[in-house]
Design a protein around this motif. Sequence first.
Motif, PDB file in Angstrom:
ATOM      1  N   LYS A 146      59.315  69.591 -46.005  1.00 30.76           N
ATOM      2  CA  LYS A 146      58.973  70.647 -45.050  1.00 30.76           C
ATOM      3  C   LYS A 146      57.524  70.499 -44.593  1.00 30.76           C
ATOM      4  CE  LYS A 146      60.070  74.541 -42.955  1.00 30.76           C
ATOM      5  NZ  LYS A 146      61.120  74.587 -41.924  1.00 30.76           N
ATOM      6  N   GLN A 147      56.639  70.132 -45.524  1.00 30.76           N
ATOM      7  CA  GLN A 147      55.231  69.944 -45.172  1.00 30.76           C
ATOM      8  C   GLN A 147      55.027  68.702 -44.307  1.00 30.76           C
ATOM      9  OE1 GLN A 147      52.202  70.494 -48.172  1.00 30.76           O
ATOM     10  NE2 GLN A 147      53.585  71.618 -49.505  1.00 30.76           N
ATOM     11  N   ARG A 148      55.872  67.694 -44.507  1.00 29.76           N
ATOM     12  CA  ARG A 148      55.726  66.449 -43.738  1.00 29.76           C
ATOM     13  C   ARG A 148      56.159  66.609 -42.285  1.00 29.76           C
ATOM     14  NH1 ARG A 148      58.566  64.107 -48.357  1.00 29.76           N
ATOM     15  NH2 ARG A 148      57.044  63.261 -49.838  1.00 29.76           N
ATOM     16  N   GLU A 149      56.995  67.599 -42.006  1.00 34.50           N
ATOM     17  CA  GLU A 149      57.535  67.766 -40.654  1.00 34.50           C
ATOM     18  C   GLU A 149      56.408  67.966 -39.638  1.00 34.50           C
ATOM     19  OE1 GLU A 149      60.335  70.940 -40.710  1.00 34.50           O
ATOM     20  OE2 GLU A 149      61.777  69.886 -41.983  1.00 34.50           O
ATOM     21  N   GLY A 150      56.473  67.213 -38.567  1.00 38.03           N
ATOM     22  CA  GLY A 150      55.498  67.356 -37.492  1.00 38.03           C
ATOM     23  C   GLY A 150      54.181  66.640 -37.732  1.00 38.03           C
ATOM     24  N   ILE A 151      54.039  65.948 -38.872  1.00 40.43           N
ATOM     25  CA  ILE A 151      52.797  65.221 -39.166  1.00 40.43           C
ATOM     26  C   ILE A 151      53.055  63.734 -38.968  1.00 40.43           C
ATOM     27  CG2 ILE A 151      51.089  64.669 -40.934  1.00 40.43           C
ATOM     28  CD1 ILE A 151      51.638  67.413 -42.155  1.00 40.43           C
ATOM     29  N   LYS A 152      52.350  63.127 -38.034  1.00 35.13           N
ATOM     30  CA  LYS A 152      52.600  61.724 -37.695  1.00 35.13           C
ATOM     31  C   LYS A 152      52.064  60.778 -38.763  1.00 35.13           C
ATOM     32  CE  LYS A 152      52.847  62.193 -32.681  1.00 35.13           C
ATOM     33  NZ  LYS A 152      52.289  61.758 -31.379  1.00 35.13           N
ATOM     34  N   ASP A 153      50.817  60.972 -39.158  1.00 31.95           N
ATOM     35  CA  ASP A 153      50.193  60.085 -40.142  1.00 31.95           C
ATOM     36  C   ASP A 153      50.020  60.854 -41.448  1.00 31.95           C
ATOM     37  OD1 ASP A 153      48.630  58.369 -41.656  1.00 31.95           O
ATOM     38  OD2 ASP A 153      47.518  57.620 -39.920  1.00 31.95           O
ATOM     39  N   TRP A 154      51.004  60.743 -42.323  1.00 31.62           N
ATOM     40  CA  TRP A 154      51.013  61.512 -43.566  1.00 31.62           C
ATOM     41  C   TRP A 154      49.863  61.095 -44.485  1.00 31.62           C
ATOM     42  CZ3 TRP A 154      52.448  65.852 -45.469  1.00 31.62           C
ATOM     43  CH2 TRP A 154      52.614  66.044 -46.837  1.00 31.62           C
ATOM     44  N   GLU A 155      49.580  59.790 -44.553  1.00 33.81           N
ATOM     45  CA  GLU A 155      48.504  59.310 -45.422  1.00 33.81           C
ATOM     46  C   GLU A 155      47.155  59.870 -44.984  1.00 33.81           C
ATOM     47  OE1 GLU A 155      48.846  57.653 -48.215  1.00 33.81           O
ATOM     48  OE2 GLU A 155      51.020  57.723 -47.935  1.00 33.81           O
ATOM     49  N   LYS A 156      46.928  59.879 -43.686  1.00 36.28           N
ATOM     50  CA  LYS A 156      45.665  60.422 -43.172  1.00 36.28           C
ATOM     51  C   LYS A 156      45.591  61.927 -43.414  1.00 36.28           C
ATOM     52  CE  LYS A 156      43.833  58.396 -39.703  1.00 36.28           C
ATOM     53  NZ  LYS A 156      43.529  57.850 -38.364  1.00 36.28           N
ATOM     54  N   HIS A 157      46.731  62.589 -43.303  1.00 40.31           N
ATOM     55  CA  HIS A 157      46.783  64.030 -43.574  1.00 40.31           C
ATOM     56  C   HIS A 157      46.398  64.317 -45.024  1.00 40.31           C
ATOM     57  CE1 HIS A 157      48.274  68.166 -43.587  1.00 40.31           C
ATOM     58  NE2 HIS A 157      48.982  67.867 -44.658  1.00 40.31           N
ATOM     59  N   LEU A 158      46.933  63.526 -45.952  1.00 39.97           N
ATOM     60  CA  LEU A 158      46.590  63.697 -47.364  1.00 39.97           C
ATOM     61  C   LEU A 158      45.099  63.456 -47.593  1.00 39.97           C
ATOM     62  CD1 LEU A 158      49.574  61.918 -49.181  1.00 39.97           C
ATOM     63  CD2 LEU A 158      49.111  64.371 -49.103  1.00 39.97           C
ATOM     64  N   GLU A 159      44.575  62.435 -46.931  1.00 38.88           N
ATOM     65  CA  GLU A 159      43.156  62.111 -47.098  1.00 38.88           C
ATOM     66  C   GLU A 159      42.275  63.249 -46.602  1.00 38.88           C
ATOM     67  OE1 GLU A 159      40.175  58.998 -44.997  1.00 38.88           O
ATOM     68  OE2 GLU A 159      41.941  58.098 -45.939  1.00 38.88           O
ATOM     69  N   ARG A 160      42.643  63.837 -45.459  1.00 37.70           N
ATOM     70  CA  ARG A 160      41.860  64.958 -44.924  1.00 37.70           C
ATOM     71  C   ARG A 160      41.890  66.156 -45.868  1.00 37.70           C
ATOM     72  NH1 ARG A 160      43.854  63.506 -39.643  1.00 37.70           N
ATOM     73  NH2 ARG A 160      45.575  64.964 -39.933  1.00 37.70           N
ATOM     74  N   ARG A 161      43.029  66.367 -46.500  1.00 37.47           N
ATOM     75  CA  ARG A 161      43.148  67.483 -47.446  1.00 37.47           C
ATOM     76  C   ARG A 161      42.496  67.184 -48.788  1.00 37.47           C
ATOM     77  NH1 ARG A 161      48.974  70.286 -47.834  1.00 37.47           N
ATOM     78  NH2 ARG A 161      47.773  71.330 -49.455  1.00 37.47           N
ATOM     79  N   GLY A 162      42.194  65.908 -49.022  1.00 37.29           N
ATOM     80  CA  GLY A 162      41.631  65.537 -50.312  1.00 37.29           C
ATOM     81  C   GLY A 162      42.669  65.593 -51.412  1.00 37.29           C
ATOM     82  N   GLU A 163      43.889  65.149 -51.101  1.00 32.72           N
ATOM     83  CA  GLU A 163      44.978  65.172 -52.070  1.00 32.72           C
ATOM     84  C   GLU A 163      45.664  63.811 -52.108  1.00 32.72           C
ATOM     85  OE1 GLU A 163      45.574  67.632 -54.034  1.00 32.72           O
ATOM     86  OE2 GLU A 163      44.536  69.295 -53.063  1.00 32.72           O
ATOM     87  N   THR A 164      46.309  63.527 -53.237  1.00 29.70           N
ATOM     88  CA  THR A 164      47.192  62.373 -53.334  1.00 29.70           C
ATOM     89  C   THR A 164      48.627  62.875 -53.243  1.00 29.70           C
ATOM     90  OG1 THR A 164      47.427  62.500 -55.739  1.00 29.70           O
ATOM     91  CG2 THR A 164      45.539  61.259 -54.884  1.00 29.70           C
ATOM     92  N   GLU A 165      49.561  61.958 -53.091  1.00 31.42           N
ATOM     93  CA  GLU A 165      50.975  62.352 -53.070  1.00 31.42           C
ATOM     94  C   GLU A 165      51.342  63.053 -54.379  1.00 31.42           C
ATOM     95  OE1 GLU A 165      54.711  62.576 -51.176  1.00 31.42           O
ATOM     96  OE2 GLU A 165      53.024  61.455 -50.359  1.00 31.42           O
ATOM     97  N   ASP A 166      50.846  62.516 -55.497  1.00 33.94           N
ATOM     98  CA  ASP A 166      51.157  63.103 -56.806  1.00 33.94           C
ATOM     99  C   ASP A 166      50.513  64.475 -56.982  1.00 33.94           C
ATOM    100  OD1 ASP A 166      52.702  60.952 -57.548  1.00 33.94           O
ATOM    101  OD2 ASP A 166      51.089  59.934 -58.632  1.00 33.94           O
TER     102      ASP A 166
END
Length: 418
Positions: A146-166
């Motif tokens: 649900k969080q991934r929906e509408g986000i094109k670059d998921w890796e960059k999104h995680l980096e901006r949030r300061g989070e890893t997938e885990d």
Amino acid sequence: MYRTGYSTTSPLRIRLLAVTLAVPMGLGAAVGCNKTPEPEKATDLERIQPQQDEKGAAAKSKLPPIPDGPAAVVGGVEIPREKFMAIYELKLKKYVDRGREVPTASDRRYRKSIIDRLIWAEVLRQEAAKLGVTIDPKDVEARLQKQREGIKDWEKHLERRGETEDSLRELVEIELLEKAILNKLGRLAVTDEEIRAEYEKVKDHYKSDKPRVRASHILIPVGPKDRLRPEPGKPPPPEPTEEEKKKWEAEALAKAKEIYEKAKAPDADFAALAREYSEGPSGPKGGDLGIFTKDRMVEEFAEAAFRLGVGEVSKPVKTKFGYHIIKVTGKWPAGTLPLDALEDQIRKRLEQRKLFEGKRDLKKELLSKYEIKNNIEPTLGPDPRARRPKPPAAKRTLGAGGEAKSGETKAGEAKAGG
């Protein structure tokens, strides 16, 4: 009287100065000496330890480096330093990339928030194991999707949030575990008595001099999805031809009729059909639009909805938004809405209230129950907010007769005229 030498403003002196200055300037330009050297970027955490506070003033102390060994120990279970550092380094990355030092207050906030949540996650896992509580991995994945929906670059999104997938997955697990444990302890159950008591408190807010209905709908828009939701920054699509308009209209109507045939069946699950087919924002909620008066909807929709009886389903209704299949689930005359009209809404509100209060109480309870050794806490230093002096309390001056001056009020009196 004769002067020896020559004047500093003489033509000869000026020419000599010009020649003398031109040589080093030319050489400097040739080798690039007149360029301002670029600041060297920090490349590791040792070089970005905080030196300044949020306002840029020199910090009084520098936070110590993260110690070796486990970041914390909860009930005998170690939280690895690497797990802490994986998130911590991402939080500081924006400072590293810009060659900036980390403000002390920001660094302290990052360290504290990360270790607090890692400790809380481990406490929840251990408590869930004791209670026999589990969460379904499919629920975790559904939340992440649900969080991934509408986000094109998921890796960059995680980096901006300061989070890893885990780390993001663990945040979802924390939320689900909290709710599962509270359910197991019976702290989220809402009784009929609580609903009735809440209704008595709020019923006066639900008066109206107009009839009302509650309806759900399935929306089938006309035209391709990329025309309905154009990508930001891109020019709008060209105006369709008349042939394209007729084609899209026919396709939307045909689809709406097909869904209507399914929706009017005696055993049809309208909410499930809405979740599957509706393109409107209410689709994920089963198409529910809540309770409304006739003037709250576009005319064509309102006319159709108020003609239907409770439980009836409309044929496709055309509005500027597309084709709607409408189902009325409640109908009430003017006046105060009865309890049955608001019961679901009140129940959800009470559940949310109990969940919020339950999380707060559960955290306080479990953190005092488990033996916890926090190895990051000693690096935080004193909380700067604790050193801020409290503003002095406003003084209240009374007149000769005991009345409050300057618009102030005496204790026990209401501000708006008592």
